[in-house]
Design an enzyme around this catalytic site. Structure first.
Site, PDB file in Angstrom:
ATOM      1  N   ILE A  59       0.810  -1.224   0.000  1.00 13.33           N
ATOM      2  CA  ILE A  59       0.000   0.000   0.000  1.00 13.33           C
ATOM      3  C   ILE A  59       0.843   1.275   0.000  1.00 13.33           C
ATOM      4  O   ILE A  59       0.349   2.341  -0.360  1.00 13.33           O
ATOM      5  CB  ILE A  59      -0.948  -0.003   1.223  1.00 13.33           C
ATOM      6  CG1 ILE A  59      -2.027   1.081   1.097  1.00 13.33           C
ATOM      7  CG2 ILE A  59      -0.166   0.159   2.518  1.00 13.33           C
ATOM      8  CD1 ILE A  59      -2.998   0.883  -0.024  1.00 13.33           C
ATOM      9  N   TYR A  60       2.110   1.192   0.390  1.00 11.26           N
ATOM     10  CA  TYR A  60       2.921   2.402   0.529  1.00 11.26           C
ATOM     11  C   TYR A  60       3.052   3.115  -0.811  1.00 11.26           C
ATOM     12  O   TYR A  60       3.512   2.534  -1.797  1.00 11.26           O
ATOM     13  CB  TYR A  60       4.308   2.077   1.081  1.00 11.26           C
ATOM     14  CG  TYR A  60       4.323   1.625   2.528  1.00 11.26           C
ATOM     15  CD1 TYR A  60       3.187   1.724   3.339  1.00 11.26           C
ATOM     16  CD2 TYR A  60       5.470   1.086   3.098  1.00 11.26           C
ATOM     17  CE1 TYR A  60       3.190   1.304   4.652  1.00 11.26           C
ATOM     18  CE2 TYR A  60       5.493   0.665   4.421  1.00 11.26           C
ATOM     19  CZ  TYR A  60       4.345   0.770   5.193  1.00 11.26           C
ATOM     20  OH  TYR A  60       4.367   0.348   6.500  1.00 11.26           O
ATOM     21  N   THR A  61       2.670   4.380  -0.811  1.00 11.36           N
ATOM     22  CA  THR A  61       2.620   5.227  -2.020  1.00 11.36           C
ATOM     23  C   THR A  61       2.025   4.464  -3.205  1.00 11.36           C
ATOM     24  O   THR A  61       2.525   4.518  -4.321  1.00 11.36           O
ATOM     25  CB  THR A  61       4.010   5.811  -2.367  1.00 11.36           C
ATOM     26  OG1 THR A  61       4.982   4.760  -2.445  1.00 11.36           O
ATOM     27  CG2 THR A  61       4.440   6.823  -1.338  1.00 11.36           C
TER      28      THR A  61
END
Length: 362
Positions: A59-61
């Site tokens: 999910i990160y960036t």
């Protein structure tokens, strides 16, 4: 201490640096963060000093963090096996698709395949369940992870931000089924977030999980950027909204003490705050985030900070966590059961195992 002072993670043979490089700041897709070039420079600096674990998530960036790491490894020709790549599944990158998130088998497999593609590798060293999924039986999650380990696509599994009782259930299911068990636990832990000392950390120690704290600076509150002197000034960055506005007097007392210790030790408040987390029982590798090279260098400086028992106690006294039932009751019962008992001539009436809420009235 140095980044090369590797520690085994939980009940495993996986060796990791005492500071893990968090990659949530890699990419500007959320409106803040590092450019790919800045992230590459940060990774190079971290690895040059012997750091060996980079922690990210699907999910990160919006997946860009994983791609930045994959592009970096491919462009530099770094030997893949020397690095511990840590990533997570759970969050949904495709709104409207009910099976694109959670701890179910379908999502676990498709999330892993997508992460492998973005990271440009054929296996993940440390694969995390990112959060608690009340809709999926834990047996299904653990069985799917067992299959991925058996297939060689995952080396170790771990868990993040899940209640202690559910982690305990997962570990027991794995033990009795002969499946791989979780080797590590991620949780928020800092001078301003110590409630995990009630159940989470004791659970991790009992069940063989290495603790990997995230947000050890409480989203930047303990970085040294925020003081009594500038509390009325506008701040920038992701921490400026909500979390920073209106810091309490007790928080400022912690910040004041960090500044005092930083001045005495010729370091930064962030260095002292990180050193406190690193020193805690059960902690194996603390996750540091760095949007800039300066932030990375400030965080790495914590490795050279040594706190005396008295200095640690002075910080502890300013942020005693209020623990709920049954933590305080259990300690009272333990003290009562051991009254007058001795072990090898030493009284069992030792200081409390858990911090007490001094304002509690029975």
């Amino acid at each position: 201490m140095q980044l090369t002072d590797y520690r085994t993670l939980g009940r495993s043979g996986l060796r990791v640096s005492p500071l893990a490089l968090g990659a949530m700041t890699f990419g500007e897709d959320w409106g803040w963060g590092s450019t790919p070039a800045e992230a590459a420079a940060i990774m190079s600096k971290y690895m040059e000093q012997g750091g060996n674990i980079i922690d990210t998530a699907n999910i990160y960036t919006k997946g860009h963090s994983e791609k930045i790491i994959g592009d970096y490894l491919k462009s530099t020709g770094i030997r893949r096996d020397q690095l511990v790549i840590s990533t997570k599944f759970f969050c949904n990158l495709h709104p409207g698709d009910p099976n694109a998130g959670g701890g179910g088998r379908k999502n676990i497999i498709q999330s892993l395949e997508n992460s492998l593609r973005r990271l440009q590798t054929d296996y993940i060293d440390l694969y995390w369940l990112h959060a608690y999924d009340p809709h999926t039986p834990i047996e299904e999650t653990m069985a799917a992870l067992h299959d991925l380990v058996s297939a060689g696509k995952v080396r170790y599994i771990a868990v993040s931000d899940v209640p202690a009782w559910k982690v305990a259930q997962a570990q027991l299911v794995a033990q009795f089924r002969g499946w791989p068990a979780f080797v590590a636990l991620q949780l928020e832990y800092s001078l301003l977030e110590r409630t995990v000392e009630g159940e989470m950390i004791p659970m991790a120690q009992e069940l063989g999980l290495g603790v990997m704290p995230w947000s050890p600076l409480k989203g930047g509150v303990l970085s040294g950027k925020y003081t009594r002197g500038n509390k009325d000034e506008a701040q920038s960055g992701r921490s400026a909204s909500g979390l920073i506005n209106g810091l309490s007097e007790s928080t400022y007392q912690v910040i004041d003490r960090l500044q005092e210790l930083a001045k005495e030790k010729e370091t930064t408040p962030a260095g002292v705050a990180l050193a406190w987390v690193i020193s805690r029982a059960g902690v194996t590798s603390t996750i540091i985030g760095a949007r800039t090279m300066q932030q990375l260098e400030q965080n790495l400086a914590a490795l050279s900070v040594s706190l005396t028992p008295g200095e640690i106690a002075s910080l502890d006294a300013l942020c005693v966590p209020v623990l709920g039932f049954p933590a305080t009751f259990a300690q009272t019962a333990l003290n009562m059961s051991q009254a007058g008992a001795t072990v090898n001539g030493i009284s069992s009436l030792t200081p409390p195992l858990m911090p007490q809420n001094s304002n509690e009235v029975y």
